[in-house]
Write a protein that holds these residues in place. Structure first.
Motif, PDB file in Angstrom:
ATOM      1  N   ARG A  29       0.838  -1.210   0.000  1.00  0.00           N
ATOM      2  CA  ARG A  29       0.000   0.000   0.000  1.00  0.00           C
ATOM      3  C   ARG A  29       0.869   1.254   0.000  1.00  0.00           C
ATOM      4  O   ARG A  29       0.544   2.245  -0.656  1.00  0.00           O
ATOM      5  CB  ARG A  29      -0.936  -0.011   1.206  1.00  0.00           C
ATOM      6  CG  ARG A  29      -2.009  -1.086   1.155  1.00  0.00           C
ATOM      7  CD  ARG A  29      -3.023  -0.909   2.278  1.00  0.00           C
ATOM      8  NE  ARG A  29      -3.974  -2.022   2.295  1.00  0.00           N
ATOM      9  CZ  ARG A  29      -3.860  -3.081   3.094  1.00  0.00           C
ATOM     10  NH1 ARG A  29      -2.847  -3.146   3.964  1.00  0.00           N
ATOM     11  NH2 ARG A  29      -4.746  -4.055   3.045  1.00  0.00           N
ATOM     12  N   ASP A  30       1.977   1.211   0.753  1.00  0.00           N
ATOM     13  CA  ASP A  30       2.879   2.358   0.792  1.00  0.00           C
ATOM     14  C   ASP A  30       3.476   2.654  -0.583  1.00  0.00           C
ATOM     15  O   ASP A  30       3.952   3.774  -0.830  1.00  0.00           O
ATOM     16  CB  ASP A  30       4.015   2.113   1.786  1.00  0.00           C
ATOM     17  CG  ASP A  30       3.564   2.243   3.235  1.00  0.00           C
ATOM     18  OD1 ASP A  30       2.440   2.742   3.460  1.00  0.00           O
ATOM     19  OD2 ASP A  30       4.338   1.844   4.126  1.00  0.00           O
ATOM     20  N   ARG A  31       3.451   1.654  -1.450  1.00  0.00           N
ATOM     21  CA  ARG A  31       4.004   1.821  -2.792  1.00  0.00           C
ATOM     22  C   ARG A  31       2.904   1.963  -3.849  1.00  0.00           C
ATOM     23  O   ARG A  31       3.148   1.765  -5.037  1.00  0.00           O
ATOM     24  CB  ARG A  31       4.928   0.643  -3.101  1.00  0.00           C
ATOM     25  CG  ARG A  31       6.231   0.742  -2.307  1.00  0.00           C
ATOM     26  CD  ARG A  31       6.926  -0.583  -2.123  1.00  0.00           C
ATOM     27  NE  ARG A  31       8.183  -0.381  -1.372  1.00  0.00           N
ATOM     28  CZ  ARG A  31       8.233  -0.224  -0.051  1.00  0.00           C
ATOM     29  NH1 ARG A  31       7.119  -0.277   0.677  1.00  0.00           N
ATOM     30  NH2 ARG A  31       9.385  -0.033   0.557  1.00  0.00           N
ATOM     31  N   GLY A  32       1.713   2.279  -3.396  1.00  0.00           N
ATOM     32  CA  GLY A  32       0.626   2.577  -4.315  1.00  0.00           C
ATOM     33  C   GLY A  32      -0.073   1.393  -4.925  1.00  0.00           C
ATOM     34  O   GLY A  32      -0.793   1.534  -5.927  1.00  0.00           O
TER      35      GLY A  32
END
Length: 219
Positions: A29-32
């Motif tokens: 999620r932190d990487r989209g």
């Protein structure tokens, strides 16, 4: 005397994620990446049909799990998420450094580790008290393609040490994986049975037969 050491649980202790699927999901999620609602199920499913004993790199598994839910990830997102999720805190047990040093005095020394996460072995060694230069060879399952106890793992490390597999002494903490060295004619030393102090003393005396007789798992 050619000696190989297991890494995790033997030469180092590391803190692993309590929920690997959740840890990887957070990094995705932190990487989209749009993590599917049933990610826990997707992560647990088999997505890559590999031969028995072969290592499936965890980033490849994660990418396949995402594709199974029609999720596309940016280039290298799965790899970067996996590496970040398993970024280790490392503790080096007392006596481990001396044992490796004593082994190096007796012959070639290797590291042989089951690890499906790229870069994890190198990062772990950097954060440990161990000296990377003490190892003549370092082999991980994610690099060589085979997990202990598969004979290919031990044959690979023996070949890179330029010794016959049957001359290899492998030090580890798990008879079910590390004990696989016996299938290629080598000897297994269970560090939980022997202990680093005894192991180091025996190595410094060059007492191979004494070393192998210390643990119940040794022939």
């Amino acid at each position: 005397m050619a000696i190989s050491f297991d890494l995790f649980g033997t030469l180092v202790a590391v803190e692993r994620p309590a929920d690997p699927a959740a840890a990887v999901a957070a990094e995705l999620r932190d990487r989209g990446v749009a993590v599917p609602d049933d990610w826990g199920d997707a992560y647990a499913e088999l997505h890559i049909d590999a031969p028995d004993g072969a290592e499936v790199p965890l980033p490849a598994h994660v990418s396949a799990a995402l594709r199974s839910r029609d999720v596309d990830a940016p280039a290298n997102a799965a790899r970067r998420a996996v590496v970040a999720a398993f970024d280790p805190e490392v503790r080096t047990p007392e006596g481990a450094v001396d044992a490796v040093s004593a082994a190096a005095e007796r012959g070639p020394v290797a590291l042989l580790s089951n690890c499906s996460v790229p870069e994890l072995v190198a990062r772990t060694l950097i954060r440990s008290d161990l000296d990377r230069d003490a190892f003549d060879v370092m082999v991980s399952s994610v690099a060589c393609g085979w997990r202990k106890p598969h004979p290919e793992a031990f044959e690979t490390v023996a070949g890179r040490l330029d010794v016959a597999p049957e001359t290899l002494v492998h030090v580890g903490d798990d008879p079910n994986t590390d004990g696989g060295v016996e299938a290629v004619g080598g000897a297994f030393v269970d560090v939980r049975e022997v202990g680093f102090d005894t192991l180091t003393d025996s190595l410094r005396r060059g007492a191979r037969s004494e070393l192998l007789s210390e643990g119940e798992s040794c022939p």
